[in-house]
Design a protein around this motif. Structure first.
Motif, PDB file in Angstrom:
ATOM      1  N   GLU A  47     -21.576 -33.029   4.049  1.00  0.00           N
ATOM      2  CA  GLU A  47     -22.081 -31.676   4.279  1.00  0.00           C
ATOM      3  C   GLU A  47     -20.946 -30.713   4.609  1.00  0.00           C
ATOM      4  OE1 GLU A  47     -25.314 -29.358   7.167  1.00  0.00           O
ATOM      5  OE2 GLU A  47     -25.362 -31.541   6.975  1.00  0.00           O
ATOM      6  N   ALA A  48     -19.997 -31.169   5.432  1.00  0.00           N
ATOM      7  CA  ALA A  48     -18.845 -30.326   5.774  1.00  0.00           C
ATOM      8  C   ALA A  48     -17.970 -30.080   4.554  1.00  0.00           C
ATOM      9  CB  ALA A  48     -18.036 -30.978   6.888  1.00  0.00           C
ATOM     10  N   LEU A  97     -12.716 -34.209   7.998  1.00  0.00           N
ATOM     11  CA  LEU A  97     -13.986 -33.493   7.893  1.00  0.00           C
ATOM     12  C   LEU A  97     -15.102 -34.426   8.346  1.00  0.00           C
ATOM     13  CD1 LEU A  97     -13.715 -31.636   4.449  1.00  0.00           C
ATOM     14  CD2 LEU A  97     -13.487 -30.653   6.735  1.00  0.00           C
ATOM     15  N   ALA A  98     -16.179 -33.853   8.866  1.00  0.00           N
ATOM     16  CA  ALA A  98     -17.241 -34.660   9.454  1.00  0.00           C
ATOM     17  C   ALA A  98     -17.992 -35.491   8.430  1.00  0.00           C
ATOM     18  CB  ALA A  98     -18.218 -33.757  10.204  1.00  0.00           C
ATOM     19  N   THR A 101      -4.256 -26.911   9.026  1.00  0.00           N
ATOM     20  CA  THR A 101      -5.568 -26.268   9.035  1.00  0.00           C
ATOM     21  C   THR A 101      -5.555 -24.948   8.284  1.00  0.00           C
ATOM     22  OG1 THR A 101      -6.020 -27.297  11.169  1.00  0.00           O
ATOM     23  CG2 THR A 101      -7.454 -25.473  10.499  1.00  0.00           C
ATOM     24  N   MET A 158     -12.786 -38.461   5.699  1.00  0.00           N
ATOM     25  CA  MET A 158     -14.162 -38.039   5.888  1.00  0.00           C
ATOM     26  C   MET A 158     -14.850 -38.963   6.891  1.00  0.00           C
ATOM     27  SD  MET A 158     -14.366 -35.574   3.609  1.00  0.00           S
ATOM     28  CE  MET A 158     -16.143 -35.362   3.585  1.00  0.00           C
ATOM     29  N   ALA A 161     -19.686 -27.482   2.344  1.00  0.00           N
ATOM     30  CA  ALA A 161     -19.566 -26.136   2.904  1.00  0.00           C
ATOM     31  C   ALA A 161     -18.166 -25.582   2.683  1.00  0.00           C
ATOM     32  CB  ALA A 161     -19.895 -26.156   4.400  1.00  0.00           C
ATOM     33  N   TRP A 162     -17.134 -26.418   2.877  1.00  0.00           N
ATOM     34  CA  TRP A 162     -15.747 -25.973   2.664  1.00  0.00           C
ATOM     35  C   TRP A 162     -15.532 -25.577   1.200  1.00  0.00           C
ATOM     36  CZ3 TRP A 162     -12.165 -28.313  -0.581  1.00  0.00           C
ATOM     37  CH2 TRP A 162     -10.877 -27.745  -0.549  1.00  0.00           C
ATOM     38  N   CYS A 183      -7.671 -24.163   4.853  1.00  0.00           N
ATOM     39  CA  CYS A 183      -8.724 -23.147   4.839  1.00  0.00           C
ATOM     40  C   CYS A 183      -8.480 -22.076   3.781  1.00  0.00           C
ATOM     41  CB  CYS A 183      -8.858 -22.505   6.218  1.00  0.00           C
ATOM     42  SG  CYS A 183      -9.534 -23.631   7.463  1.00  0.00           S
TER      43      CYS A 183
END
Length: 248
Positions: free
Chosen positions: A236-237, A232-233, A5, A221, A240-241, A9
């Protein structure tokens, strides 16, 4: 999944090459493939990522690559048809393409009649293959799956069956999305970088596995339980990332 993670990030854009599936990964799935759209913000950010990585970005899709030019622009390299349609590769000999197209043409009338019996279902002609979609007609799953299995038996050797989310596809056997990722890694823009691959469906598994085998990261995904390092969801996720990484 290993705990990556923190690395994810704070991903260093200088060290990674980026590989994306399209439908369900970059763009939300629509009832018909032609209805899929890419958000203007994500299209802009993909262009920025391409510039920031000096070209180490590619899309690997089950669609024909020509379908995506209007959606992602002409600059991003696209490997279509699960990698069989690879940018700047030597074309498949005409006689082989012609034989594949003729074999698929012979199946389409029966498949079209079947689709007509299931309003909301869809037959997607990929010339050297086809896909049967039942997202708009869930009750047709068994009938369309059986039809694809029968088509595979009629076609014989040299073809493969590819299941997915509310879809089943017949395509030529051979290269897959993992093969395409490995080929991209030999090109100058990608060479020496760690791959990070994003995919949402069963046909993305070879791509995700190839990214991991090359010392990179696999990102699943959505809800399909794919073997990956991170999840990731959905699109959209991901958008955003990516926007956050580019702003860092």
């Amino acid at each position: 999944m290993k705990d990556i993670t923190a690395e994810f990030c704070a991903l260093d854009l200088e060290r990674f090459a980026f590989f994306f599936d399209f439908d369900g990964t970059l763009a939300e799935i629509a009832p018909r493939p032609q209805d899929v759209v890419l958000s203007p913000g994500l299209r802009r950010d993909l262009g920025q990522l391409y510039l920031r990585t000096r070209g180490a970005v590619a899309i690997i899709t089950g669609r024909q690559s020509s379908e995506l030019v209007s959606l992602v622009g002409p600059d991003l390299p696209v490997a279509g048809l699960h990698g069989m349609d690879f940018p700047d590769a030597a074309p498949t000999p005409d006689r082989i393409v012609a034989a594949r197209v003729a074999a698929i043409r012979s199946l389409l009338p029966d498949l079209a009649r079947l689709i007509a019996d299931h309003p909301g279902a869809l037959l997607e002609d990929k010339r050297q293959g086809f896909a049967l979609h039942w997202r708009g007609a869930p009750e047709a799953e068994a009938a369309l799956t059986h039809a694809a299995q029968e088509a595979l038996a009629r076609l014989g050797d040299g073809w493969s069956l590819q299941p997915g989310k509310s879809v089943i596809e017949i395509r030529p056997a051979g290269d897959d999305k993992g093969t395409a990722l490995r080929r991209f890694l030999t090109l100058p823009a990608f060479r020496g970088r760690r791959p990070i691959a994003f995919g949402d469906d069963l046909n993305d598994l070879p791509m995700l596995a190839s990214a991991q085998a090359a010392g990179g990261i696999a990102v699943a995904m959505g809800e399909v339980p794919l073997a990956a390092d991170l999840r990731l969801a959905g699109p959209e996720a991901l958008a955003a990332w990516l926007n956050e990484r580019l702003a860092a």
